[in-house]
Design an enzyme around this catalytic site. Structure first.
Site, PDB file in Angstrom:
ATOM      1  N   ALA A  73       0.594  -1.060   0.093  1.00 24.74           N
ATOM      2  CA  ALA A  73       0.009  -0.092   0.128  1.00 24.74           C
ATOM      3  C   ALA A  73       0.849   1.253   0.035  1.00 24.74           C
ATOM      4  O   ALA A  73       1.490   1.597   1.053  1.00 24.74           O
ATOM      5  CB  ALA A  73      -0.850   0.114   1.026  1.00 24.74           C
ATOM      6  N   GLY A 119      -3.552  -3.854  -4.948  1.00 24.94           N
ATOM      7  CA  GLY A 119      -4.267  -5.226  -5.532  1.00 24.94           C
ATOM      8  C   GLY A 119      -4.452  -5.979  -3.968  1.00 24.94           C
ATOM      9  O   GLY A 119      -3.523  -6.340  -3.394  1.00 24.94           O
ATOM     10  N   ARG A 153       2.466  -3.644 -40.601  1.00 25.66           N
ATOM     11  CA  ARG A 153       1.565  -3.468 -39.138  1.00 25.66           C
ATOM     12  C   ARG A 153       2.014  -4.546 -38.306  1.00 25.66           C
ATOM     13  O   ARG A 153       2.327  -4.317 -37.170  1.00 25.66           O
ATOM     14  CB  ARG A 153       0.246  -3.638 -39.560  1.00 25.66           C
ATOM     15  N   GLU A 213       3.086   1.503 -10.761  1.00 27.32           N
ATOM     16  CA  GLU A 213       4.429   1.082 -10.457  1.00 27.32           C
ATOM     17  C   GLU A 213       5.277   2.467 -11.273  1.00 27.32           C
ATOM     18  O   GLU A 213       6.235   2.122 -11.575  1.00 27.32           O
ATOM     19  CB  GLU A 213       5.061  -0.110 -10.930  1.00 27.32           C
ATOM     20  N   TYR A 232      15.762  13.349 -35.667  1.00 28.51           N
ATOM     21  CA  TYR A 232      16.796  13.308 -34.777  1.00 28.51           C
ATOM     22  C   TYR A 232      18.144  12.887 -35.557  1.00 28.51           C
ATOM     23  O   TYR A 232      19.207  13.273 -35.381  1.00 28.51           O
ATOM     24  CB  TYR A 232      16.519  12.452 -33.480  1.00 28.51           C
TER      25      TYR A 232
END
Length: 676
Positions: A155, A196, A348, A439, A584
């Protein structure tokens, strides 16, 4: 010849399979078994995967009579808890010390793309016990943690604060008279939110709270906190907690909220491996400020592997389905072609497959580095820890973001059927995309990397660089011109040289702009003003690392055929990154327009070269139907009959006439007919 393509213990090609998929598998230039061994780090690992799969398939307590897609949230939570108990009861089926490998795989087969009541217990709670406890605490807490005598969570995040840990509001105030900490939630926004299993399942937690002792705040520290009565499971006095409600995904987890009202715990419930509070309230600081980063690095290595696996699964599904699906004609009158024959479809699919492998190999390397650094910390050496923390933060941000984008692109590549939960894409996406925020929010993570890079740039400028292996390129020089050549001639060294040069130029450009801004405003204002460029710089540093790891990993492959096709895929990954960041690479004349045009034309040529290998490369992930859980990506390619059978299981098909007809639609139509 067919046996050389298939695994020795399983016929991947079987009678009755879709003929197009069978044809694709026969065109592979490499031995699939050897590729499995390369991808999964060895023959023993692949054999263990097979054994674990067979164990799960033969254990009927894991069976689901109804697909998870057709369950209510309460049923999903119940299913997850039931399976988690059985899964951990039968944990002898795996090497429990290898959560990164066997543990994650075992859980994915049993639970699927969801978390459960014990997820945080193993992913966050147990590693914290292992990494933050002193010897006495380890003796007290580790055995019951491993035995599941209590269930824990972690927590940290609050309603009002997530990534900005220094501003967490929950407090732990030391009372030397009783030798206790008083945990308190002083404001609404100090409510712990999101952990969780916290809502209804866990009865203890690692709680991050601001430590106050002798009137001073010492910042956030972890505490071992009982939350519920071990027998009745009722919240303890001074503790209020519950479930936060349904989410975008991962609804098998009862993410919770937590409020303390002057709740007392013993002094020794503060984790004291590094920091300590003595009985009189004296605070003992850790020997190194970043010693607590080890657990975060471990968790991020797990996240990166998990994300790579989700992107890999999406690529497997989309590639197999694109080989099965026929639509349109390229040459009029020649009949409909496989969708994978279209160059746009290849564009793709294949770069996403390459990304998935790049992310997987990075996860392997970060885990290895974590183990090495953990050993070094034991001897007092923390030199690599800041750099490892920085690159793991950057990987977490880049990998989770590009995984989310990639899954969506692969879903779109499957047309309308990709929108159905039968495809698994909705579940893959909602499971994986959470990684962009839990996270550590991604932009915050990138800015942490940027802060590390700016420190490195400063050290180089003053002539005193202290750079470990990952960042040593920052102090090097380049030739001033790109070395990129035709994909058949370019070397790994050429590719790395060009990426290092661009990353280095971006780092020093960002550093110079930051210093210039600091002359006109405060440092924090300057940082905010430059933050967009700083994030872009951090991303390039991470992508350089990914390229290096991919090429380095491929160089270790001892099978010539596997190495050749995987190197081609790594080159596709590199050229695709260059094409996407062409501004770049061309900045300052580093890469010429002719070189960029060559990269783009070669990119398309590589797609054509990899086209016959596509399905076999997808098969290289060694994903069973149980792991994929996708009608579109099933091994046999018999998509359409399976899709119809899946649809018949819909809750709405349990009866021919729904109550909605009697209640609403029937009366409406009857009324309207009476007026005709």
């Amino acid at each position: 010849e067919l046996q050389m393509i298939t695994m020795p213990y399983e016929n991947l090609i079987q009678p009755g399979d879709n003929p197009d998929l069978t044809k694709e598998r026969k065109t592979a230039s490499f031995n699939l078994w050897k590729m499995h061994c390369f991808v999964h780090e060895g023959e023993e690992v692949v054999k263990r995967r097979k054994e674990i799969l067979e164990f799960v398939q033969s254990t009927h307590e894991f069976d689901d009579p109804v697909p998870a897609e057709f369950l209510s949230r309460e049923e999903v939570v119940d299913r997850g808890a039931r399976k988690a108990v059985v899964m951990t009861n039968k944990a002898d089926a795996i090497d429990t010390s290898d959560f990164f490998g066997e543990g994650m795989y075992y859980q994915s087969l049993v639970i699927g793309r969801d978390l459960h009541s014990m997820s945080l217990h193993y992913i966050m709670f147990m590693p914290t016990i292992q990494g933050q406890s002193d010897d006495d605490q380890m003796d007290e807490w580790m055995a019951p943690t491993a035995a599941r005598a209590f269930l824990g969570t972690f927590a940290q995040t609050e309603l009002g604060h997530g990534s900005n840990l220094t501003k967490l509001e929950a407090t732990a105030t030391y009372d030397p008279k009783t030798e206790e900490f008083v945990l308190h939630t002083p404001t609404l926004t100090a409510t712990k939110w999101w952990p969780g299993g916290l809502g209804k399942s866990c009865n203890v937690a690692v709680v991050m709270a601001q430590l106050y002792t002798n009137g001073e705040c010492k910042g956030p520290h972890p505490f071992f906190v009982p939350l519920r009565d071990p027998d009745t499971h009722m919240p303890l006095k001074g503790v209020t907690l519950g479930d936060i409600g349904p989410k975008f995904g991962i609804n098998g987890s009862d993410n919770g909220f937590l409020i303390f009202d002057h709740y007392r715990i013993p002094r020794r419930n503060m984790f004291m491996r590094f920091s300590k509070v003595l009985p009189d309230g004296t605070y003992v600081a850790p020997p190194h400020a970043k010693l607590g980063f080890g657990t975060m690095v471990f968790v991020r290595s797990i996240m990166i592997k998990d994300q790579s696996t989700q992107l890999g699964a999406a690529a497997v599904i989309a590639i197999r389905y694109s080989a099965v699906r026929r639509q349109g004609e390229i040459n009029e009158g020649a009949g409909e072609v496989q969708v994978i024959d279209y160059r746009t479809q290849q564009f793709r699919l294949l770069p996403q497959l390459a990304r998935a492998f790049a992310f997987l190999f990075a996860a392997y390397e970060i885990k290895t580095l974590y183990m090495s650094v953990t050993e070094q910390i034991g001897t007092g050496n923390v030199d690599l820890l800041p750099e490892l923390h920085a690159v793991s933060s950057g990987l977490k941000a880049v990998v989770s973001w590009e995984t989310a984008q990639g899954i969506e692109q692969l879903r779109l590549a499957c047309g309308g059927h990709g929108y159905s939960r039968a495809s698994a894409f909705p579940d893959i996406y909602t499971y994986a995309v959470g990684g962009c925020t839990y996270e550590g929010e991604n932009i915050v993570m990138l800015l942490q990397v940027a802060r590390f890079l700016m420190k490195c740039a400063k050290e180089v400028r003053i002539g005193n660089p202290k750079l470990a292996n990952i960042g040593e390129y920052i102090a090097r020089n380049d030739s001033g011109k790109a070395r990129i050549r035709s994909w058949k001639q370019v070397t790994d060294e050429d590719i790395i040289h060009d990426f290092e040069a661009v990353a280095r130029r971006m780092i020093f450009a960002s550093y110079d702009r930051l210093k210039s801004c600091e002359n006109a405003m405060t440092k924090k204002e300057a940082w905010n003003k430059c933050s967009i460029d700083l994030c872009k710089t951090a991303r390039m540093h991470v992508k350089l690392y990914l390229i290096k790891v991919f090429l380095r990993r491929v160089a270790t492959c001892d099978d010539a055929a596997c190495k050749k096709v995987m190197h081609t895929l790594a080159t596709l990954y590199a050229f695709d990154l260059i094409s996407g960041a062409s501004g770049y690479f061309m900045k300052g004349g580093f890469m010429s327009e002719q070189q960029l045009e060559l990269v783009q034309s070669d990119l398309y040529e590589i797609l054509e070269v990899l086209r016959p290998e596509s399905v076999a490369l997808a098969d290289s992930w060694d994903m069973s139907d149980l792991e994929l859980k996708s009608v579109l990506g099933r091994r046999d390619g018999n998509v359409y009959p399976a899709l119809l059978e899946w649809a018949k299981k819909s809750q709405l098909n349990r009866t021919e006439v729904l109550p909605t007809f009697e209640k609403y639609l029937g009366p409406m139509m009857k009324e309207e007919r009476s007026h005709l």
